[in-house]
Motif scaffolding. Structure first.
Motif, short mmCIF file in Angstrom:
data_model
loop_
_atom_site.label_atom_id
_atom_site.label_comp_id
_atom_site.label_asym_id
_atom_site.label_seq_id
_atom_site.Cartn_x
_atom_site.Cartn_y
_atom_site.Cartn_z
N MET C 1 -0.57 8.98 2.44
CA MET C 1 -1.03 8.30 1.22
C MET C 1 -1.43 6.88 1.59
N ALA C 2 -2.67 6.61 1.42
CA ALA C 2 -3.16 5.31 1.85
C ALA C 2 -2.61 4.22 0.94
N ARG C 3 -2.50 3.03 1.48
CA ARG C 3 -2.04 1.93 0.66
C ARG C 3 -3.15 1.55 -0.30
N ARG C 5 -4.89 -1.00 -2.82
CA ARG C 5 -4.96 -2.43 -3.07
C ARG C 5 -5.80 -2.60 -4.33
#
Lengths: 733, 298, 502
Positions: C1-3, C5
Motif C-alpha cells: 500500500m503506497a504512502r 500524500r
C-alpha cells in the motif's frame, strides 16, 4: 354451511376422529402425533412447498400432511422407514446449500432446518454446495438481516408479510437457481416499503431473516438516568403507536425506553452525536442553542482613548451582517420548531418528536433540550422511528404538527416570503403537501415541466446541471432553502436543474396555482424571487464559462479546479517566517485558519486553507445549517455551530478544523469550553485577507486558479509578482 | 524575500537621499571650524535622521507583532527596514564626521552598528537566495517547528509497516493504534524464511530506525543519499517481490526524514543570523538613545 | 500500500498552536533579546554607579586636562535649569568653565565679535596642544576683516599662510632698519678679513649673534658676559630670579643683540693715546673722558718729563670737522696742560674717528675754551624682536644654517638693510600639514597669539581644589572663592560627586 361432520382416520395405527376438512397434520397434531415441518406455520395458509411433512397415505406418492385434508378411513403412516428415509434425504438436500451454521443457529441455536438435520444425523451433507448464492447478503435494512443463501424458499415470510401484516412487501422472484424472495421489485430491503415490523423475521425458520440487533447500545442505560423499558402493551396505548405491530415491539424491546426527567435536567446537548429520537409523552421542554458567540470579540470594552485608537487600526467592520440577499433570521434545527437567531429558545410540548435527523441519518444533535417541568418521554432507536414514520396515524400527526407550528415560521423565514400576509399563510397551510424522498431519489429533473415550488424541511438536496462533460454540482440545499422558482417564473416552465435527495429528505411542496397566486398577490415576493433567479442564472453561466476556458489536466489531480480561491505561498519568496499564520490567528481570536503545509503546485505551496470550492462538500450534513456561503464565494461558519465536526470530516482537504472555545457567559451546561468548527472566511470582515496583508515578502496570494494558473497551464511561465502589480489576480472578490 | 524590481523605488529613493546627504555634507565638512563632528548643528541633524532610520528599522519587529492592524503593509515596512537601515550607516558616518567613534560609548556603538549592518546584509542575501534553494532541495518540506512531531510520526509509521510485515512489534502502543489506521497487511513474512525476515529486521533495527529516530542523522551511514539508494536496492534483491511495496514505503519514509534533516539545516541558516542581528540592534538602539540624550544635554 | 500524500493528511498532521508554543529557539531569542541590551545597560550603569562619565566622552581628553577625568562637570556645566531636570542644551562648554582656570585676555578691543573658547580650542580629540586651532578660527574674522569702528589696521583678507598672508611688516613698503650702529655685513663676512693681530679671519654669524642662553659661552671676538653675578643675590629689594628650568629651547628663541664686549672688542680696539696700549672702556663719553684723564694724570705723575715732549701733529680725521687753522704744535707747560692737550687729542681721535666708525655721534658746540663738549651717542636702537605680533623660535630651526634663511646678509652693506627673512623663505617649508611628507605645519596658531598676553592680570587666583577635582565626596570648593561653577546645580547626579547645591 352445515356444521362440519366428523370423520375418522387411522394415523400410525391410532384411530382419530376429527371434523371434516382438517388437514392430516392438524389431525395428527390434535391427537399428539408430531409431524416435522419446515414451511408450515399454524397462523399461515399452508402451501406445502418444503415436503418435509410428507406422510404415507397408501397412495402412489407421499403426500404433504400440512395441506392434504384428512379423509374418512385414511391410513396414515407418519414415520415408517421409507418416509423417514425420504425426509432425511430431503433435509440433506436442503442442507447442502445451507451456510451451516447460519445466523440464526449462531444467534439462538434454533435454526429449524439444522435442528432437523441434526436429528436425522445429516448435519453435514454429502452433496456439494451451490457455487454462488442467488443474491448477496442484504444488510440494507436497519433491523433485519437478509441472508439469501440460508433461505429455503419456504414462503413463510411472504405469507407473514401479506397475510398477517398485510404489508405485501415480500414476494418470490426468479426461477430455478435464481429463485429467491424479493422485497417490492427486488429492492434492497432497507429501500423497500418494508416497515421493519419483523413478522417475516419472526416467521423465518432458518437464518435467512434475522434480527440485526441494530444499535448495540442498551437504551436502558441513559446518560443520566436509566430508562424504564416499556411493555409493548403500554406503547400501543399511545395514539402514535396505533397500528404498529405488537410483535415487532415485543421483539424490539430494548429499542424504545421511557425516560423521566425532572425540571432542569438536560435531555440532550447540541453537538453530541446520537442515534435516537425523542417523543414527548407529557411535559414541556426548552429547546435552544447555547448563546451564539458574536463574530467579533471585543476584548475588554473600555472605551478609552487608546482602545478607540486601537479600534481605528483594527480594520474590522464590527457587528455588521451586511449586504447579502438572505439575512439569516432563523436557525433551523432538528425539531418541529425553528429558532430565532436573536433569541434561539423555543418550547416543545407533549406529542412533539425531536431528534429525527440524528436518529435517521446519525447527524449530531442540533440543539440542547432541557426539561422545563417534569417530563416523560420515549427515546427510541431507528427501527422504531422508522415504523412510526411509516405509520399513517403518526404521519398525520406529524404533518398536522408541522403545519400548525413550523410551516408558518418556515415560510416566513425564507426572506422572499417575508412580506406574505397572515391570512395567505393560513390559506397556504392546508394546501401545501409534505413529501418525503429517499436517498438518491430525484425530486425534479432538468427539463421536466415545472409544477411546484419546494421548501426543504429536512435533509439535504443536491442541485446539479447536466452538461455534455458531466454533471456540474451547483449547490447544496439544506433546511430552510428553497428551489424550483426558476422553472415557475420563466415562461417555458421547465426545470433548469436536477434536484436529488442526498439523504432522507422532506420537502414542502407548494403547487403551481398557489405559487402563482402568491406571486400575483405579493409583487414584492415576485421581485425578490426574480432577483434570486437572475443571480443564480448568472452565477451558473459564469461558472460554466470559467470551466471551459482552462485546460484541465493534472491540475485536477489536486482538485484545484474545484477551488474558487486558493491561498498559495510563493516558495521562492517565502522565508517560512509564520507571519501569515500569526496574522490569521490574530484576526480570528487566536485560532489560525491556515496551515503552511500541503501539496505543491509548481513552486507554489497550496496552503491548507479553505478553497471556497464550487462543490462545497463541507456543507452537506450540517445539522444547524451554520456553514454556508456568503454571496457565492466565502464559506463561513456562523456562530451557532454546534461543533459536531461533520463539515471537518467532509472537507477533503482538511481545511476545516474543530477547536475549543471558552463557553460564553450565560450558557447552560457544565462544560467550560465549547467546540466549534473554524475555517478561512477570506477575512470578509476585513478590507483584505489578513495573511496576504501581513506577509512581509509579498509571498502569500489569494488567487483565482484559472486566472492565475491559466498562463502557466498554457505553457508560458508566470513570473511571481505581488498582488498589487499583476492583473488577473484576485485576492478576494 | 526577493529583492526584485519592486524594490526599485526604494533603491532610487535611497540613492537620491544619500546623494543629497553627501551634497550637503561636503561643503559642511569643508567649512566647519574644527571639522565635521557630531556636535555641530548639521551633525546633530544627521544624527537625528540616522537614528530615526535606525528606530524605524527596529520597529519592524513591533509591527510584526500586530500583523492585522492597518499601519502600512508589513512588506512596505520590510522594504523600509532594508533600505533605510542600509543608508542609516553612511548617514551616521556623516553625523560623526567619518570618525569611528572616539569615545568609549561611541566606539562601541559604531562597532556594534557595523556588525549589525554586516549581519543584516548577510541575512538579506541569505533570504534572497535560500528560499529557492529550499524549494528545490526539499520537496517534502513541512513546518519547521513541527519537524520533531513529523519525525515521530514517520518513525511510528515505519514501525507499523515493519511490524505488520514481520509480525514483530517494534514499539507497543503506537504500533497497535496506527495499525488500525493504516489498515491491512499485504503478506507477512512469517510465511517466509527465517533468515529473510531477519534481514529486514536487522536492517531496520540497526540502520534505518536509528536514523529515523535521531534528528540530524549523525553517525548514521544511511544518512548519505547515495549509500541509501544502494542499500535499498540491495534490500530489494534480497527480499521477495511481495515485500517490495513495503520497501518502497520505507524508502519514501527515509527520504522524507532525510529531507526534513536538510530542511532543518537550511532553515537554521535562513534564520540563524537573526540571533546576532536582532539583539545587537536592540542594544544599539538603547545605547543610541542614551547617547542622544547625554550628548544633547551636554 | 503506497504512502498517500494528500492535502488533508498533510494539513491535519500538525498542531494548530505550534506557532504559539515556546520552543527552545524562541526561548533563546527572547533570552538574547533581553540579555544583550541588558548587558549594554548594565555596562553603562556600572559606570554610573561609580560616578564615572568616561563612556560619554566624545574622545580622549588632551593630556593637560585629563586631571579632571572624573569630573566632567568641571567644564560641562549645564546652561539651563528647567524644573528639576537640568538641561544643557547642546552648547559647547561655556566660556565660564574655561575662565575658571585660564585667563583669556581680549584680542583686540575693536573686534566685531568674540568667538567662544570652544569654537577655537577643540577638546576631546586626544593629545594635541589645545593651542592648536584650525586656521578657520582666525580666518572667520581675518578672511574679511571688519572692525567695530573705523577701518582695520591690518590686512583684511588673510586665509592662510600660503595664500594671501602679507609680507612681514619690516619688509613691507619702505623697509628700513632703524638701528644706528653702522654695520656692513658684507665687509665683515667677506673672505680675507683682517682680524685681530692682523690675521685673516672668516667671520661666522654666531661669532656675533647668539641667543641669550648662549651668552656665557666663550666669544671668539669678545668676552662672555657675566650674568651669574645677578644670581643668588641676597638683596631684599632685588630678589633673586629663579633659574629657568633646563630645557633645550629655553632662552634660545630670539637672538640677543650683539654687544661690543662680546663681538666687536677683539678687532675694534679703542686705543686713545700712543702712550698706552689699552683701550678706553666702551662706555658713555663721560666715563671715557674720565678714564682718559685719569690715565693721563697717572702717567704724567709717573713720567713728569713727558710734559715737555711735543705732541704729534693732529691727524686729519675722516668725518668730523677739519680745522683750517694752521696747525700749531702745542707744547704743554705743565702737567695739567699736558693732560688737557693729550686728552683733547685722544678725544679728537675717539669722537671723530674711532667711535664714529660705528656710532652716530651728536656734537655739541665748542665752549669758550675751544674744547669741544662731550658728544652724545645716539642710542643703538637694535631691534631685538622684528616680528612682535608673532612668536618665533630660532631653536626650532637650529638645524638650519643662518645664511640659508637670512639670505641678504652677505650682500648687505647698509645698516638700514632689513635682514629678516621674507615670508617666502618661511613658506618654502611651512606650506601645509606635517602629515604630508616634506611639509611643515603652517597654522596661524603656530606663530600668532590670539590672546593679548600683555593684558594678563596678575596674580591668577586658582579656583579648584584637588579633592573636588579628583571626585572625592562631600567636599566643596574653597570657601571664600566664588567660583562661577560652584553656584549652579550641576548636571546628572552621577556626574558629580554626591554634592550639594550651594
Amino acid at each position: 354451511m352445515p356444521p362440519a361432520k366428523e370423520i375418522t382416520l387411522t394415523i400410525d395405527d391410532q384411530k382419530v376422529t376429527v371434523p371434516a376438512g382438517t388437514t392430516i397434520f392438524d389431525a395428527a397434531r390434535i391427537n399428539g402425533i408430531p409431524i416435522p415441518t419446515l414451511c408450515h406455520q399454524q397462523n399461515e395458509t399452508p402451501v406445502g412447498v418444503c415436503r418435509v411433512c410428507v406422510v404415507d397415505v397408501g397412495a402412489r406418492v407421499y403426500t404433504a400432511a400440512c395441506i392434504r385434508e384428512a379423509e374418512n378411513n385414511m391410513v396414515v403412516k407418519t414415520s415408517s422407514d421409507k418416509v423417514t428415509a425420504a425426509r432425511k434425504t430431503l433435509v440433506e438436500l436442503l442442507m447442502s446449500d445451507h451456510p451451516s451454521p447460519c445466523a440464526r443457529e449462531q444467534q439462538s441455536g434454533d435454526c429449524e432446518l439444522e435442528t432437523l438435520a441434526k436429528s436425522y444425523g445429516v448435519a453435514t451433507s454429502r452433496f456439494s454446495k451451490r457455487l454462488t448464492p442467488s443474491h448477496p447478503k442484504d444488510e440494507s435494512s436497519l433491523s433485519i438481516m437478509v441472508d439469501h443463501s440460508a433461505c429455503i424458499l419456504c414462503d413463510r415470510c411472504i405469507r407473514g408479510c401479506s397475510e398477517i401484516r398485510h404489508n405485501f412487501v415480500i414476494a418470490r422472484q426468479g426461477k430455478g437457481y435464481a429463485a429467491a424472495i424479493s422485497f417490492d421489485t427486488d429492492m434492497p430491503m432497507g429501500s423497500s416499503s418494508c416497515v421493519s415490523c419483523g413478522e417475516c423475521m419472526v416467521s423465518c425458520p432458518t437464518g435467512a431473516l434475522t434480527n440485526k440487533k441494530v444499535l448495540g447500545q442498551k437504551l436502558e442505560q441513559g446518560a443520566t438516568l436509566t430508562g424504564i423499558s416499556v411493555e409493548a402493551q403500554e406503547l400501543l396505548e399511545l395514539p402514535v403507536f396505533k397500528g404498529v405491530s405488537g410483535t415487532f415491539l415485543e421483539l424490539n424491546k430494548g429499542a424504545v425506553v421511557k425516560r423521566m426527567y425532572r425540571k432542569g435536567e438536560v435531555i440532550c446537548r447540541e453537538g453530541d452525536y446520537g442515534s435516537t429520537a425523542f417523543y414527548l409523552v407529557e411535559g414541556t421542554v426548552d429547546i435552544f442553542i447555547s448563546t451564539p458567540r458574536a463574530h467579533v470579540d471585543t476584548e475588554g470594552s473600555q472605551e478609552g482613548f487608546l482602545s478607540k485608537l486601537a479600534s481605528k487600526l483594527k480594520p474590522r467592520k464590527e457587528h455588521q451582517r451586511e449586504e447579502e440577499n438572505t439575512a439569516r433570521k432563523f436557525i433551523y434545527i432538528d425539531a418541529p420548531v425553528d429558532l430565532e437567531y436573536d433569541h434561539p429558545v423555543a418550547k416543545l410540548h407533549a406529542g412533539d418528536l425531536f431528534g429525527e435527523m440524528t436518529c435517521m441519518n446519525f447527524y449530531p444533535r442540533s440543539a440542547t433540550v432541557v426539561a422545563a417541568e417534569d417530563v416523560v418521554c420515549l427515546e427510541m432507536l431507528r427501527n422504531v422511528l422508522d415504523v412510526l414514520q411509516k405509520n399513517k396515524t403518526f404521519r398525520a400527526k406529524l404533518d398536522a404538527n408541522y403545519r400548525s407550528r413550523a410551516l408558518e415560521t418556515h415560510l416566513k423565514s425564507v426572506p422572499v416570503f417575508a412580506s406574505l400576509t397572515q391570512d395567505f399563510i393560513d390559506h397556504l397551510r392546508d394546501r401545501v403537501e409534505l413529501q418525503r424522498f429517499a436517498p438518491g431519489q430525484v425530486i425534479c429533473r432538468q427539463g421536466d415541466p415545472a409544477d411546484s415550488f419546494y421548501l426543504v424541511r429536512i435533509g439535504f438536496i443536491k442541485v446539479s446541471e447536466d452538461h455534455p462533460g458531466g454533471e456540474l454540482v451547483l449547490s447544496y440545499l439544506a433546511r430552510g432553502n428553497y428551489f424550483g422558482e426558476i422553472g415557475l417564473l420563466s415562461d417555458e416552465g421547465r426545470r433548469t436543474a436536477t434536484c436529488t435527495a442526498l439523504d432522507h429528505v422532506e420537502v414542502v411542496k407548494i403547487h403551481r396555482e398557489d405559487f402563482r397566486e402568491m406571486v400575483g398577490r405579493f409583487p414584492q415576493v415576485r421581485a425578490s424571487l426574480e432577483a434570486v433567479a437572475r443571480e443564480r442564472i448568472e452565477e451558473n453561466r459564469s461558472r460554466m464559462h470559467n470551466l471551459q476556458s482552462v485546460p484541465v489536466d493534472d491540475f485536477l489531480k489536486q482538485g484545484l479546479m474545484d477551488a474558487q480561491s486558493l491561498l498559495v505561498l510563493d516558495l521562492d519568496r517565502c522565508t517560512r517566517c509564520d507571519q501569515c499564520v500569526k496574522a490569521c490567528a490574530d484576526a480570528h481570536d487566536g485560532i489560525t485558519r491556515l496551515i503552511r503545509d500541503g501539496l505543491r503546485f509548481e513552486n507554489y505551496l497550496v496552503a491548507t486553507s479553505c478553497r471556497q470550492c464550487r462543490d462545497p462538500l463541507c456543507m452537506v450534513g450540517c445539522p444547524v445549517g451554520s456553514i454556508r456561503r456568503r454571496n457565492s464565494l466565502e464559506v463561513i461558519i456562523e456562530d451557532w455551530c454546534v461543533g459536531c465536526g461533520l463539515c471537518a470530516n467532509n472537507c477533503p482537504y482538511g481545511n476545516i478544523n474543530l477547536h475549543e472555545f471558552p463557553a460564553p457567559a450565560g450558557s447552560t451546561g457544565v462544560k467550560a469550553t465549547v467546540k466549534k468548527a473554524t475555517s478561512c472566511n477570506l477575512c470578509y470582515d476585513h478590507p483584505e485577507p489578513s495573511c496576504v496583508y501581513a506577509c512581509p515578502h509579498d509571498a502569500a496570494h489569494r488567487i483565482n486558479p484559472p486566472d492565475f494558473f491559466g498562463q502557466m497551464l498554457g505553457g508560458k511561465n508566470v513570473e511571481a509578482v505581488p498582488y498589487s502589480m499583476a492583473p488577473g489576480m484576485m485576492d478576494r472578490r | 524575500m526577493l529583492i526584485d524590481q519592486t524594490h526599485r523605488q526604494w533603491l532610487w529613493g535611497s540613492v537620491i537621499g544619500l546623494a543629497v546627504g553627501l551634497a550637503i555634507y561636503i561643503p559642511y565638512a569643508h567649512f566647519t571650524i574644527g571639522g565635521a563632528r557630531g556636535g555641530t548643528t548639521l551633525g546633530i541633524f544627521y544624527g537625528i535622521v540616522g537614528f530615526g532610520f535606525m528606530v524605524f528599522a527596529g520597529l519592524l519587529s513591533l509591527r510584526k507583532r500586530f500583523p492585522v492592524w492597518r499601519m502600512g503593509r508589513t512588506s512596505t515596512w520590510m522594504r523600509g527596514h532594508l533600505w533605510l537601515g542600509l543608508i542609516s550607516y553612511p548617514i551616521i558616518f556623516f553625523h560623526s564626521g567619518f570618525s569611528f567613534g572616539k569615545g568609549r560609548l561611541t566606539w562601541w556603538m559604531m562597532f556594534i552598528f557595523t556588525i549589525v549592518i554586516i549581519s543584516g546584509i548577510f541575512g538579506a542575501i541569505l533570504q534572497h537566495y535560500l528560499p529557492k534553494v529550499m524549494t528545490k532541495q526539499v520537496p517534502y518540506e513541512t513546518i519547521y517547528a513541527e519537524i520533531p512531531v513529523i519525525r515521530g510520526q514517520l518513525l511510528d509509521e515505519a514501525d507499523v509497516k515493519v511490524a505488520e510485515v514481520t509480525g514483530v512489534s517494534m514499539s507497543s502502543s503506537a504500533v497497535t493504534s496506527a495499525a488500525e489506521e493504516t489498515g491491512g497487511v499485504i503478506v507477512t513474512l512469517v510465511q517466509m524464511e527465517e533468515d529473510v525476515r531477519n534481514e529486514l529486521t536487522r536492517f531496520y533495527d540497526k540502520e534505518l530506525r536509528p536514523f529515523l529516530e535521531q534528528p540530524g542523522g549523525k553517525g548514521c551511514e544511511i544518512a548519505d543519499r547515495s549509500f541509501s539508494v544502494a542499500k535499498f536496492a540491495n534490500l530489494r534483491t534480497l527480499l521477495p517481490d511481495e515485500i517490495h511495496p513495503v520497501i518502497a514505503d520505507l524508502e519514501s519514509i527515509y527520504e522524507e526524514k532525510r529531507q526534513l534533516d536538510q530542511q532543518i539545516v537550511l532553515h537554521r541558516l535562513l534564520h540563524g543570523w537573526l540571533f546576532i542581528h536582532a539583539p545587537l540592534s536592540l542594544a544599539l538602539l538603547v545605547m543610541g538613545a542614551i547617547h542622544a540624550v547625554i550628548a544633547l544635554t551636554y | 500500500m503506497a504512502r498517500k500524500r494528500t492535502a488533508k493528511s498533510l494539513g491535519q498532521r500538525h498542531d494548530f498552536h505550534y506557532f504559539q508554543r515556546w520552543g527552545k529557539w524562541r526561548l533563546l531569542r527572547a533570552v538574547l533579546m533581553t540579555a544583550i541590551p541588558a548587558i549594554a545597560i548594565l555596562w553603562l550603569a556600572g559606570y554610573a554607579v561609580r560616578r564615572n562619565a568616561e563612556p560619554y566622552s566624545s574622545g580622549p581628553l588632551s593630556s593637560v586636562h585629563s586631571f579632571t577625568g572624573k569630573r566632567c562637570d568641571t567644564c560641562h556645566a549645564p546652561a539651563l535649569k528647567t524644573g528639576f531636570i537640568n538641561v544643557g542644551f547642546r552648547k559647547h562648554v561655556s566660556d565660564q568653565a574655561c575662565l575658571s582656570c585660564h585667563q583669556a585676555p581680549v584680542h583686540q578691543a575693536l573686534q566685531t565679535f568674540t568667538p567662544t573658547c570652544s569654537s577655537c580650542h577643540t577638546e576631546h580629540v586626544g593629545s594635541q596642544h589645545l593651542r592648536q586651532t584650525a586656521d578657520e578660527s582666525c580666518v572667520q574674522c581675518h578672511g574679511d576683516l571688519k572692525v567695530k569702528s573705523g577701518s582695520p589696521h591690518y590686512q583684511t583678507a588673510i586665509y592662510n599662510f600660503d595664500a594671501k598672508h602679507p609680507e612681514f611688516a619690516p619688509l613691507r613698503g619702505d623697509a628700513r632698519d632703524s638701528g644706528t650702529i653702522k654695520l656692513n655685513h658684507a665687509v665683515h663676512m667677506r673672505a680675507g678679513l683682517l682680524g685681530p693681530n692682523s690675521q685673516a679671519v672668516q667671520m661666522q654669524c654666531q661669532d656675533c649673534h647668539r641667543t641669550p642662553a648662549e651668552q656665557n659661552q666663550p666669544w671668539k671676538y669678545g668676552q662672555a658676559r657675566l650674568v651669574e653675578a645677578t644670581l643668588h643675590s641676597s638683596d631684599p629689594h632685588n630678589p633673586a630670579m629663579p633659574p629657568e628650568p633646563q630645557r633645550p629651547g629655553t632662552g634660545r628663541a630670539y637672538m640677543a643683540a650683539p654687544t661690543y664686549a662680546s663681538a666687536c672688542q677683539s678687532c675694534h680696539a679703542l686705543q686713545f693715546d700712543s702712550h698706552f696700549e689699552e683701550s678706553v672702556p666702551h662706555d658713555k663719553p663721560e666715563v671715557v673722558h674720565a678714564f682718559i684723564v685719569g690715565r693721563l694724570s697717572e702717567y704724567i705723575k709717573q713720567h713728569p718729563e713727558a710734559v715737555n715732549q711735543p705732541s704729534r701733529p693732529m691727524r686729519i680725521m675722516f668725518g668730523g670737522t677739519i680745522s683750517r687753522e694752521p696747525q700749531i704744535v702745542k707744547t704743554a707747560h705743565n702737567a695739567e696742560e699736558w693732560i688737557q692737550l693729550r686728552t683733547a687729542d685722544a678725544e679728537n681721535l675717539l669722537w671723530h674717528k674711532t667711535c664714529q666708525q660705528c656710532h652716530s655721534l651728536k656734537y655739541r658746540q665748542a665752549d669758550q675754551n675751544g674744547l669741544a663738549g662731550l658728544p652724545e651717542v645716539t642710542p643703538a636702537n637694535i631691534k631685538p624682536v622684528w616680528l612682535p605680533n608673532s612668536v618665533f623660535s630660532h631653536y626650532a630651526h637650529v638645524s638650519i644654517d643662518c645664511k640659508s634663511c637670512h639670505t641678504r646678509t652677505l650682500s648687505s652693506q647698509e645698516t638700514a638693510d632689513v635682514l629678516v627673512p621674507s615670508i617666502t623663505t618661511c613658506q618654502q617649508c611651512h606650506n601645509g600639514e606635517p602629515t604630508s611628507s616634506g611639509q611643515a605645519q603652517n597654522g596661524c596658531f603656530l606663530c600668532h597669539q590670539y590672546h593679548n598676553w600683555k593684558q594678563r592680570t596678575e596674580p591668577f587666583t586658582p579656583t579648584h581644589n584637588l579633592q573636588e577635582l579628583r571626585g572625592a565626596s562631600g567636599s566643596s570648593s574653597q570657601s571664600g572663592v566664588d567660583s562661577p561653577l560652584g553656584t549652579t546645580a550641576i548636571g546628572f547626579h552621577f556626574l558629580r560627586s554626591g554634592s550639594q547645591h550651594r
